[in-house]
Design a protein around this motif. Structure first.
Motif, PDB file in Angstrom:
ATOM      1  N   ILE A 238       0.721  -1.266  -0.032  1.00 34.17           N
ATOM      2  CA  ILE A 238      -0.141   0.011  -0.083  1.00 34.17           C
ATOM      3  C   ILE A 238       0.922   1.042   0.041  1.00 34.17           C
ATOM      4  CG2 ILE A 238      -1.701   1.365   1.534  1.00 34.17           C
ATOM      5  CD1 ILE A 238      -2.840  -1.288   2.365  1.00 34.17           C
ATOM      6  N   ALA A 239       1.855   1.243   0.611  1.00 41.61           N
ATOM      7  CA  ALA A 239       2.902   2.429   1.009  1.00 41.61           C
ATOM      8  C   ALA A 239       3.494   2.671  -0.402  1.00 41.61           C
ATOM      9  CB  ALA A 239       4.011   2.173   2.166  1.00 41.61           C
ATOM     10  N   VAL A 240       3.957   1.742  -1.234  1.00 39.95           N
ATOM     11  CA  VAL A 240       4.352   1.828  -2.621  1.00 39.95           C
ATOM     12  C   VAL A 240       3.706   2.593  -3.493  1.00 39.95           C
ATOM     13  CG1 VAL A 240       5.293   0.506  -4.381  1.00 39.95           C
ATOM     14  CG2 VAL A 240       6.027  -0.150  -2.135  1.00 39.95           C
ATOM     15  N   GLN A 241       2.380   2.051  -3.559  1.00 39.94           N
ATOM     16  CA  GLN A 241       1.462   2.459  -4.497  1.00 39.94           C
ATOM     17  C   GLN A 241       1.188   4.160  -3.914  1.00 39.94           C
ATOM     18  OE1 GLN A 241       0.638   1.303  -7.226  1.00 39.94           O
ATOM     19  NE2 GLN A 241       1.575  -0.470  -6.774  1.00 39.94           N
ATOM     20  N   GLU A 242       1.121   4.246  -2.761  1.00 42.29           N
ATOM     21  CA  GLU A 242       0.804   5.699  -2.350  1.00 42.29           C
ATOM     22  C   GLU A 242       2.004   6.453  -2.603  1.00 42.29           C
ATOM     23  OE1 GLU A 242      -2.313   5.183   1.565  1.00 42.29           O
ATOM     24  OE2 GLU A 242      -0.178   5.361   1.776  1.00 42.29           O
ATOM     25  N   GLY A 243       3.099   6.044  -2.668  1.00 39.31           N
ATOM     26  CA  GLY A 243       4.323   6.869  -3.022  1.00 39.31           C
ATOM     27  C   GLY A 243       4.358   7.111  -4.645  1.00 39.31           C
TER      28      GLY A 243
END
Length: 1050
Positions: A445-450
């Motif tokens: 999730i953090a990767v896609q948000e980044g």
């Protein structure tokens, strides 16, 4: 001979004492003896003998010794002789001596080029070190610098023509020192601009015309490219630094044909480096080479570049190099700026290029854009996985790169938009699937948000890069596609804020909204734009009103959920503030904004219950409340749109602030109260009020605020200053509020003829200044690193407050003395006490203090000269000294203010002197008579300022010539004999063939000038002065000017 050897040994010992002893007394005695030695006629011959006795000292000591002696020879402009350098060092058959000579020249060139080195290079001169320094630097530039540069290049050519053994420490050292010397020559401040070395924006090297031959000779440029390829990478950064400077020589040094030939050689050298990029793996080499590439476009036009024979191949190599560099984002990230700068300038030039040759940017800019975007997205996973520093943390750097990308991305915009749509859809779909999956990992999730964070930033940037005259309906439609996607993502992330949110993604959203607002919101935007059509089709946003409702909805959502996150809160409130700007012109967009139900909700419910950042949080600092001022400035503007004279609506809006004031008043009325709670409540309240006061710039609305706060709540502000004068976190907001209240912005302070409110407002101002001033002076000694925060900042605000009150034109100050009211005297006497507590150096060291002091002094000398004349002699001399120092300040505003102050003082003096010589029945008043007596006792102060002003006008880059001219006539008329002596001194200091021309310049200056200060006479003098300055500059051209500023300053 024995005496000579003893003399040399003694001299060597003195040099060692100067540099090696730890005893201060011994060092000072040695320095004094050496200074005397430098003035002796046999100084240079003994220096040569010292070098010949090389066994007596180490090379390092020799360099230091000789450098000190040589530096002491520099004060007299016109004495530099390059043959002198050559005689002492370069006729010696020793690499070691050559290194010594080169090192000395390198250090000397560097030190003369530094203003900070003035004290070392010239005699102590507290009056005009900068002026003296410029004369020395100019003389050195004109008589010696080119010879030194030529010598350095010749020695480099000799070195490159031999097989250098760089394992030999002496040859290694010689090459390094030669490169440093060459770089120092090219980096010299040729025209005395003293630009900030940390900036690459002003990247033109103002090479003198006399150097043309060196740059027309292609072997000079070729020398450095050959050196780059032939020496080890450890030397290459210096070589490339020299090439950066050579590539930046001013365009006017060449004619068109010469410039084309020079550019062709430069591009060939760059091509050769790109074809053999092995050395660029060194970060320092890579950085300097990126700087060199950036200079290709900053100094040459695209139309010139495309005509270079190898342009197609070179632009291909540069594009490949840029793409590779962007893909390796972790390598030398600080160098990316220069590559993006190159492509930004190239892309911006496309609409203007007239050359028939193809520029091929339509092929390569999309590749650069794609490389930047994809590399940022690919970096997200690696950064999160390895715990690396996230570039998104540095919002300043990100914004700088996005500003550059905005221009690059708009070139071949169809390709940019298609890429962004593809990448955004992929990431948004993956993000949505992860949110719906119960087994999704936080890392995914953090990767896609980044990734989405980068995409939102980039979309905002390319929309912000839209240029109205160059945009098409198709491009507006593409913008619409991108905007729809970001707004859909916003709806998704906002729906999750109750559970979780991503701060960086929210900041990216705010950056997007700001760019969108600048381009597509406002009266100047065509509402038939295809962007709005696309928003209507996809999101049902049919017009600008509905789009504005999305903005306000996002603002309210952020303030609700992110109220404790200062970065998001401050940027959200700034967006609201930007949207509210339009009053008093009442733009159509602002009117539509006010009619929104969400805006009406804010106007009627601005409490901590709905906006958490307005609450009193015991965990936060008082300084965290700054954003409240922005919030209430925006609300105040929005309230004014329909407020008119509706007092009921105003009182309804002020209810939360009324309650806060009453709460503070209740606390102050008890003997014991929670001090921290009282501080937080009061500071929040006065920050809110300052925002409202700033927004209320019309008479009707401001009078409502004034009548609300006075007299009911003024005592509370006074009490706060009395209690917490030592705490700047409390006093600064209160003082700033008072300074805003007395500021007659847009003539809003206009009281009725029967109203005493102007006088009453000044009484409150005087009371606050006096209370704060008397108490802050009891603090005693304050550490230097805290003196501004604890003391000077508050004093500066008091000066601004008093200036605003005195110049507001809403008080007749004559009534105070007439009716025995001491409010004016108290305020002015407090000003004097505060002023005398500040050292002269601090007045100029702190810019805000400088500006507030000199602007206040300007008002006092203009309207209250009788008060200035009544001061004690020491105070008058302090003020005059501060004006004298301010005349040479680098801040033009300060310098102009000082000229105005001096003009008022000189005019007052001249009038009083004129009156004293006339037979009048009414004698001069006591203050005037006393002031005249003081100035007659100290004529040197006025004479000093006459010298200073004249010196600046003749010899310096005088940017405020008109302001300088106004006091100069009065100074001359008050000091006619001194001016005559000064004129003769300047004329006699000229070379014999120039003296007659200089004498004529001075004659023309005073031609037609009468002995009075009437406006017509002043204007005539100002015109004469413009012609005088022009004639003097022409007279001094092509000659080495030999005036010693000590003569003028004496």
């Amino acid at each position: 001979m024995t005496d000579l050897f003893q003399s040399l040994a003694q001299l060597e010992n003195l040099c060692k004492q100067l540099y090696e002893t730890t005893d201060t007394t011994t060092r000072l005695q040695a320095e004094k003896a050496l200074v005397e030695f430098t003035n002796s006629p046999d100084c240079l011959s003994k220096c040569q003998l010292l070098l010949e006795r090389g066994s007596f000292m180490s090379s390092k000591t020799t360099v230091l010794n000789y450098d000190s002696l040589l530096a002491c020879q520099m004060p007299k402009p016109g004495t530099h002789d390059s043959s002198f350098y050559l005689m002492l060092f370069f006729n010696q058959d020793s690499v070691e001596y050559c290194i010594i000579g080169v090192t000395i020249l390198s250090q000397l060139t560097n030190e003369i080029n530094q203003v900070s080195a003035t004290a070392f290079l010239i005699e102590a001169d507290t009056t005009h070190p900068l002026t003296k320094h410029r004369k020395i630097a100019s003389s050195f530039r004109d008589s010696s610098l080119f010879d030194i540069f030529t010598l350095s290049c010749n020695l480099l050519k000799q070195a490159s023509g031999k097989n250098l053994n760089l394992n030999d420490e002496s040859q290694h050292g010689l090459l390094m020192q030669l490169l440093k010397l060459t770089h120092n020559c090219l980096n010299f401040d040729f025209i005395g601009t003293s630009t900030d070395e940390s900036s690459d924006d002003l990247c033109t090297v103002q090479i003198p015309t006399s150097w043309r031959s060196a740059f027309l000779d292609s072997s000079t440029l070729q020398l450095f490219f050959d050196l780059y390829h032939s020496i080890p990478p450890s030397f290459s950064p210096l070589v490339l630094s020299c090439l950066v400077q050579i590539a930046s020589v001013r365009r006017s040094l060449f004619n068109n044909a010469e410039r084309a030939k020079f550019l062709s050689h430069l591009v060939d050298g760059v091509k050769r480096i790109l074809e053999n990029p092995q050395s660029l793996s060194d970060p320092n080499n890579y950085h300097e080479f990126c700087r060199l590439l950036a200079r290709l476009k900053s100094n040459y036009q695209l139309g010139e570049l495309v005509k270079v024979e190898n342009y197609p191949e070179v632009i291909r190599l540069i594009a490949n190099f840029t793409v590779t560099s962007l893909q390796h984002w972790e390598f030398a990230p600080n160098s990316v700026h220069y590559l993006l700068s190159l492509w930004q300038r190239l892309a911006a030039s496309v609409p203007y290029v007239k050359a028939t040759e193809p520029h091929m940017l339509e092929t390569y800019t999309p590749e650069v854009t794609k490389a930047y975007i994809t590399s940022r997205l690919e970096s997200v996973h690696i950064i999160l996985r390895d715990g690396l520093e996230d570039p998104l943390e540095d919002t300043g750097l990100v914004q700088q790169q996005l500003d550059q990308l905005s221009t690059i991305g708009r070139c071949e915009y169809e390709k940019t938009c298609a890429l962004l749509v593809q990448l955004f859809d992929q990431s948004a779909q993956s993000y949505q699937e992860l949110l719906q999956s119960a087994s999704a990992s936080p890392m995914d999730i953090a990767v896609q948000e980044g990734r989405l964070t980068w995409l939102v930033y980039i979309i905002g940037a390319v929309i912000g890069g839209r240029v109205s005259f160059a945009s098409t309906d198709e491009q507006d439609a593409m913008d619409g596609e991108l905007v729809c996607r970001v707004l859909q993502l916003m709806n998704l992330t906002d729906s999750r804020l109750a559970q979780a949110g991503n701060e960086k993604l929210e900041l990216a959203m705010l950056s997007f909204f700001e760019q969108f607002r600048k381009i597509y919101i406002g009266d100047q935007v065509q509402k038939s734009s295809k962007l709005y059509r696309r928003l209507s089709e996809v999101l049902g946003l049919n017009d600008e009103t509905m789009v504005l409702s999305v903005f306000i909805g996002k603002i309210i959502t952020n303030l609700k959920y992110w109220g404790r996150c200062e970065p998001i809160t401050s940027k959200t409130l700034q967006l609201l503030n930007d949207l509210s700007i339009g009053y008093p012109f009442l733009s159509y967009s602002v009117r539509k904004l006010v009619k929104l139900s969400a805006v009406q909700f804010m106007l009627n419910n601005h409490t901590s219950e709905h906006f958490s950042f307005l609450g009193i949080n015991n965990q936060s600092n008082l300084t965290d409340m700054r954003c409240r001022t922005t919030f209430y400035t925006a609300l105040g503007r929005l309230l004014m749109v329909d407020l008119g004279e509706d007092e009921d609506q105003y009182e309804q809006f002020m209810l939360p602030l009324t309650a806060a004031f009453e709460a503070v008043a209740q606390m102050f009325s008890t003997n014991s109260f929670n001090e921290q709670e009282a501080k937080r409540t009061l500071v929040g309240l006065v920050r809110d009020l300052r925002g409202i006061a700033f927004a209320f710039n019309a008479k009707t609305s401001f009078m409502m605020l004034f009548e609300w706060i006075y007299p009911s709540y003024m005592p509370i502000l006074q009490r706060a200053i009395e209690l917490w004068y030592h705490d700047p976190a409390c006093t600064t907001p209160v003082l700033k509020l008072m300074a805003e209240l007395v500021h007659n912005r847009s003539q809003r302070l206009q009281f009725d003829v029967s109203s005493p409110n102007g006088i009453l407002l000044f009484r409150e101002t005087s009371k606050m200044i006096t209370m704060y001033g008397n108490r802050i002076l009891t603090l005693g000694e304050v550490p230097k690193d805290q003196v501004y925060a604890l003391k000077l900042k508050g004093i500066s605000i008091c000066f601004s407050m008093l200036k605003a009150a005195l110049s507001g034109s809403y008080v007749n100050f004559g009534v105070f003395r007439l009716y025995g009211d001491d409010a004016l005297d108290n305020a002015l006497q407090t000003f004097i006490k505060l002023l005398l507590s500040i050292p002269h150096s601090d007045l100029l060291d702190y810019p805000k203090l400088s500006q507030s002091y000199y602007s206040l002094l300007e008002v006092l000398t203009q309207d209250h000269m009788n008060f200035i004349a009544s001061l004690e002699p020491r105070v008058i001399m302090y003020i005059l000294s501060s004006i004298s120092e301010g005349l040479t300040a680098l801040d033009t505003m300060v310098c102009t203010g000082c000229c105005s102050c001096l003009d008022h003082i000189v005019t007052y003096l001249f009038k009083q002197l004129s009156r004293s010589t006339k037979k009048r029945t009414t004698p001069l008043n006591q203050e005037s008579d006393r002031f005249l007596h003081i100035m007659q006792q100290h004529p040197e102060m006025i004479q000093q300022m006459l010298s200073t002003v004249l010196n600046i006008i003749i010899f310096e880059d005088c940017r405020n010539q008109w302001s300088m001219s106004r006091p100069l006539l009065g100074l001359i008329l008050l000091n006619e004999k001194y001016f005559s002596d000064l004129r003769n001194s300047i004329v006699n200091s000229q070379p014999p063939e120039k003296q007659q021309a200089m004498h004529l310049c001075f004659e023309n200056l005073m031609e037609g000038i009468e002995r009075n200060l009437l406006t017509k006479n002043r204007d005539r003098f100002t015109q004469n002065l413009s012609a005088f300055r022009r004639e003097v500059n022409d007279s001094m051209k092509n000659s080495t000017y030999g005036v010693n500023s000590n003569d003028m300053m004496s």
